[in-house]
Design a protein around this motif. Structure first.
Motif, mmCIF file in Angstrom:
data_model
loop_
_atom_site.group_PDB
_atom_site.id
_atom_site.type_symbol
_atom_site.label_atom_id
_atom_site.label_comp_id
_atom_site.label_asym_id
_atom_site.label_seq_id
_atom_site.Cartn_x
_atom_site.Cartn_y
_atom_site.Cartn_z
ATOM 1 N N ILE A 2 35.999 -115.687 16.441
ATOM 2 C CA ILE A 2 36.261 -114.254 16.545
ATOM 3 C C ILE A 2 37.743 -114.071 16.843
ATOM 4 O O ILE A 2 38.230 -114.463 17.897
ATOM 5 N N GLY A 3 38.474 -113.457 15.918
ATOM 6 C CA GLY A 3 39.916 -113.343 16.067
ATOM 7 C C GLY A 3 40.418 -111.957 16.415
ATOM 8 O O GLY A 3 41.524 -111.805 16.951
ATOM 9 N N ARG A 4 39.608 -110.936 16.128
ATOM 10 C CA ARG A 4 40.051 -109.565 16.369
ATOM 11 C C ARG A 4 38.841 -108.654 16.449
ATOM 12 O O ARG A 4 37.902 -108.785 15.670
ATOM 13 N N ILE A 47 41.642 -105.340 20.002
ATOM 14 C CA ILE A 47 41.949 -106.483 20.858
ATOM 15 C C ILE A 47 41.922 -107.763 20.030
ATOM 16 O O ILE A 47 40.934 -108.055 19.348
ATOM 17 N N TYR A 48 43.015 -108.516 20.083
ATOM 18 C CA TYR A 48 43.059 -109.828 19.446
ATOM 19 C C TYR A 48 42.418 -110.830 20.404
ATOM 20 O O TYR A 48 42.650 -110.773 21.612
ATOM 21 N N THR A 49 41.617 -111.723 19.879
ATOM 22 C CA THR A 49 40.788 -112.558 20.745
ATOM 23 C C THR A 49 40.944 -114.050 20.482
ATOM 24 O O THR A 49 41.375 -114.484 19.409
ATOM 25 N N HIS A 50 40.560 -114.802 21.498
ATOM 26 C CA HIS A 50 40.468 -116.263 21.407
ATOM 27 C C HIS A 50 39.121 -116.650 21.986
ATOM 28 O O HIS A 50 38.816 -116.335 23.136
ATOM 29 N N PHE A 63 43.756 -110.071 23.952
ATOM 30 C CA PHE A 63 45.192 -109.850 24.054
ATOM 31 C C PHE A 63 45.576 -108.611 23.264
ATOM 32 O O PHE A 63 44.960 -108.280 22.255
ATOM 33 N N ALA A 64 46.622 -107.939 23.738
ATOM 34 C CA ALA A 64 47.041 -106.699 23.102
ATOM 35 C C ALA A 64 47.699 -106.944 21.745
ATOM 36 O O ALA A 64 47.700 -106.061 20.890
ATOM 37 N N ASP A 65 48.260 -108.125 21.554
ATOM 38 C CA ASP A 65 48.851 -108.442 20.249
ATOM 39 C C ASP A 65 48.841 -109.950 20.002
ATOM 40 O O ASP A 65 48.495 -110.744 20.877
ATOM 41 N N LYS A 66 49.221 -110.333 18.792
ATOM 42 C CA LYS A 66 49.202 -111.743 18.402
ATOM 43 C C LYS A 66 50.226 -112.567 19.177
ATOM 44 O O LYS A 66 50.033 -113.763 19.392
ATOM 45 N N HIS A 67 51.305 -111.922 19.588
ATOM 46 C CA HIS A 67 52.362 -112.606 20.328
ATOM 47 C C HIS A 67 51.833 -113.157 21.645
ATOM 48 O O HIS A 67 52.047 -114.324 21.988
#
Length: 206
Positions: A2-4, A47-50, A63-67
């Motif tokens: 799940i990435g986003r 939300i970007y996820t890990h 996370f709020a962004d990919k950075h």
């Protein structure tokens, strides 16, 4: 993986949120740097996820962004640094501030973070200096935006009566000792401050 995720925020209990995506509620844990910019409950959030799978649990970090997510992924590659510690590091300083610490061999600054002892700080510097040599990217919160977010927290009229307890609980979840978290929150507490403002102030003073 799940990435986003994009959905409606149902709950916000720092450092966790519950996000409704087409009727499915995802529990996501975020560093405070990504938690602060989230919209209010009932609004849509991206939300970007890990995704982390362990023998005893399946955990979703956001996370709020990919950075910010990219820095998290670099951190958990370091020997002895798990997702919980990586989250605590990114709650105590921005990704770019962390990069500066690594480039400047600022072990004395890193050891102030919860769960980061001298050996871990030295390992972070040694293992990450080359990997972060060409790191570029903007912080989620610039100094001016950081100031505005803090002031908004002071003015938030939805301040709850148990903001102190929620803030202490969030700090403990990030790795701070209960006694230290309570002492710091009590030191900076003002009646108008909501939970997020208290956490922000505490992380700055620790």
């Amino acid at each position: 993986m799940i990435g986003r995720l994009r959905g409606i925020l149902l709950e916000k209990q720092p450092p966790e949120v519950l996000l409704d995506v087409s009727g499915v509620g995802y529990e996501i844990r975020l560093p405070m740097s990504s938690f602060y910019p989230l919209p209010d409950i009932g609004e849509e959030a991206v939300i970007y996820t890990h995704f982390v799978v362990r023998e005893d649990a399946q955990l979703l970090y956001g996370f709020a962004d990919k950075h910010e997510r990219a820095m998290f992924r670099e951190l958990i590659k370091v020997n002895g640094v798990g997702p919980k510690l990586a989250l605590a590091i990114l709650s105590g300083m921005s990704a770019n501030q962390f990069v500066q610490c690594i480039h400047n061999d600022a072990v004395s600054t890193l050891v102030k973070l919860p769960g980061v002892g001298k050996k871990t700080a030295e390992r972070l510097v040694v293992e990450m200096k080359d990997r972060l040599k060409n790191w570029v990217g903007a912080d989620l919160l610039t100094p001016e935006a950081d100031k505005m977010a803090f002031e908004n927290g002071l003015q938030n009229n939805s301040t709850s009566a148990n903001a102190k307890e929620e803030a202490i609980s969030a700090l403990v979840a990030l790795g701070y000792k209960p006694a230290s978290a309570e002492k710091t929150i009590n030191k900076i507490y003002q009646q108008e401050m909501d939970c997020e403002a208290l956490i922000r102030g505490a992380l700055k003073s620790m």
